[in-house]
Design a protein around this motif. Structure first.
Motif, PDB file in Angstrom:
ATOM      1  N   LEU A   1       0.821  -1.206   0.000  1.00 46.53           N
ATOM      2  CA  LEU A   1       0.000   0.000   0.000  1.00 46.53           C
ATOM      3  C   LEU A   1       0.856   1.258   0.000  1.00 46.53           C
ATOM      4  CD1 LEU A   1      -2.843  -0.971   2.477  1.00 46.53           C
ATOM      5  CD2 LEU A   1      -3.040  -0.636   0.021  1.00 46.53           C
ATOM      6  N   ARG A   2       1.934   1.239   0.798  1.00 39.07           N
ATOM      7  CA  ARG A   2       2.838   2.395   0.837  1.00 39.07           C
ATOM      8  C   ARG A   2       3.467   2.628  -0.533  1.00 39.07           C
ATOM      9  NH1 ARG A   2       5.451   0.252   5.532  1.00 39.07           N
ATOM     10  NH2 ARG A   2       4.105   0.748   7.269  1.00 39.07           N
ATOM     11  N   LYS A   3       3.925   1.546  -1.159  1.00 36.63           N
ATOM     12  CA  LYS A   3       4.558   1.653  -2.480  1.00 36.63           C
ATOM     13  C   LYS A   3       3.568   2.213  -3.496  1.00 36.63           C
ATOM     14  CE  LYS A   3       7.535  -0.358  -5.760  1.00 36.63           C
ATOM     15  NZ  LYS A   3       7.819   0.879  -6.419  1.00 36.63           N
TER      16      LYS A   3
ATOM     17  N   HIS B   1       1.811   9.335  -5.820  1.00 36.09           N
ATOM     18  CA  HIS B   1       2.301  10.681  -5.493  1.00 36.09           C
ATOM     19  C   HIS B   1       3.336  11.133  -6.526  1.00 36.09           C
ATOM     20  CE1 HIS B   1       3.490  14.149  -3.179  1.00 36.09           C
ATOM     21  NE2 HIS B   1       4.744  13.736  -3.199  1.00 36.09           N
ATOM     22  N   ARG B   2       4.272  10.259  -6.857  1.00 39.24           N
ATOM     23  CA  ARG B   2       5.301  10.590  -7.851  1.00 39.24           C
ATOM     24  C   ARG B   2       4.677  10.930  -9.209  1.00 39.24           C
ATOM     25  NH1 ARG B   2       8.337   5.795  -6.181  1.00 39.24           N
ATOM     26  NH2 ARG B   2       9.688   6.445  -4.497  1.00 39.24           N
ATOM     27  N   LYS B   3       3.690  10.142  -9.592  1.00 41.34           N
ATOM     28  CA  LYS B   3       3.031  10.350 -10.877  1.00 41.34           C
ATOM     29  C   LYS B   3       2.327  11.710 -10.912  1.00 41.34           C
ATOM     30  CE  LYS B   3      -0.187   8.066 -14.018  1.00 41.34           C
ATOM     31  NZ  LYS B   3      -1.098   6.941 -14.198  1.00 41.34           N
ATOM     32  N   SER B   4       1.597  12.035  -9.834  1.00 41.05           N
ATOM     33  CA  SER B   4       0.883  13.313  -9.807  1.00 41.05           C
ATOM     34  C   SER B   4       1.859  14.486  -9.744  1.00 41.05           C
ATOM     35  CB  SER B   4      -0.092  13.374  -8.631  1.00 41.05           C
ATOM     36  OG  SER B   4       0.597  13.433  -7.414  1.00 41.05           O
TER      37      SER B   4
ATOM     38  N   LYS C   1       4.931  14.501 -11.009  1.00 43.10           N
ATOM     39  CA  LYS C   1       5.527  14.596 -12.342  1.00 43.10           C
ATOM     40  C   LYS C   1       4.577  15.313 -13.292  1.00 43.10           C
ATOM     41  CE  LYS C   1       7.416  11.739 -16.037  1.00 43.10           C
ATOM     42  NZ  LYS C   1       7.611  10.368 -16.512  1.00 43.10           N
ATOM     43  N   LYS C   2       3.308  14.963 -13.221  1.00 43.84           N
ATOM     44  CA  LYS C   2       2.296  15.570 -14.074  1.00 43.84           C
ATOM     45  C   LYS C   2       2.176  17.067 -13.794  1.00 43.84           C
ATOM     46  CE  LYS C   2      -2.296  14.305 -15.707  1.00 43.84           C
ATOM     47  NZ  LYS C   2      -3.453  13.461 -15.449  1.00 43.84           N
ATOM     48  N   ARG C   3       2.185  17.417 -12.497  1.00 43.04           N
ATOM     49  CA  ARG C   3       2.084  18.817 -12.095  1.00 43.04           C
ATOM     50  C   ARG C   3       3.296  19.616 -12.575  1.00 43.04           C
ATOM     51  NH1 ARG C   3       2.205  19.620  -6.193  1.00 43.04           N
ATOM     52  NH2 ARG C   3       1.489  17.490  -6.271  1.00 43.04           N
ATOM     53  N   LEU C   4       4.485  19.021 -12.446  1.00 40.48           N
ATOM     54  CA  LEU C   4       5.705  19.698 -12.872  1.00 40.48           C
ATOM     55  C   LEU C   4       5.740  19.895 -14.390  1.00 40.48           C
ATOM     56  CD1 LEU C   4       8.378  18.048 -10.563  1.00 40.48           C
ATOM     57  CD2 LEU C   4       7.512  20.382 -10.442  1.00 40.48           C
TER      58      LEU C   4
END
Length: 128
Positions: free
Chosen positions: A101-103, A109-112, A114-117
């Motif tokens: 679940l943590r992974k 989180h990383r995906k969102s 990256k998308k935001r950046l």
């Protein structure tokens, strides 16, 4: 008559199945409602929304004041009780599940991020 909480039908059924598998019945539970504090404003200060749940056979006590409504806190308290008892029965299994679940949460989180950046790229990075 099974209890229904203000969550989806699937979540209600899932909780009831988990409680049956673990041998938890409503007769074994003592439930008290107390006033909670913190975020939530006037509602949580005036209304007894926090739930104090005691499982008599195991002696486990769960206190839940996560949500602003009593119904959701009642659901969450039972969910936490099931989680506690599952951890007791299979400590290795729940650790692996928590890691997964943590992974999953980190990846999301990383995906969102990256998308935001990518969306907010500054103009000075563009080639001239």
């Amino acid at each position: 008559m099974p209890l229904t909480f203000p969550v989806s039908v699937e979540k209600n059924h899932s909780l009831q199945r988990r409680m049956e598998v673990l041998g938890i019945s409503e007769v074994d539970l003592t439930e008290r409602f107390v006033k909670s504090g913190g975020k939530g404003g006037q509602n949580v200060n005036k209304v007894s929304t926090a739930v104090h749940l005691v499982h008599k056979p195991s002696g486990k006590q769960i206190k839940c004041s996560v949500y602003r409504t009593q119904g959701l806190n009642r659901y969450k308290a039972r969910d936490l009780l099931c989680l506690e008892l599952e951890r007791e029965l299979n400590p290795a299994n729940t650790d692996a599940t928590l890691k997964k679940l943590r992974k999953k949460k980190q990846d999301k989180h990383r995906k969102s991020l990256k998308k935001r950046l990518e969306k907010e790229k500054p103009e000075w990075n563009e080639p001239m």
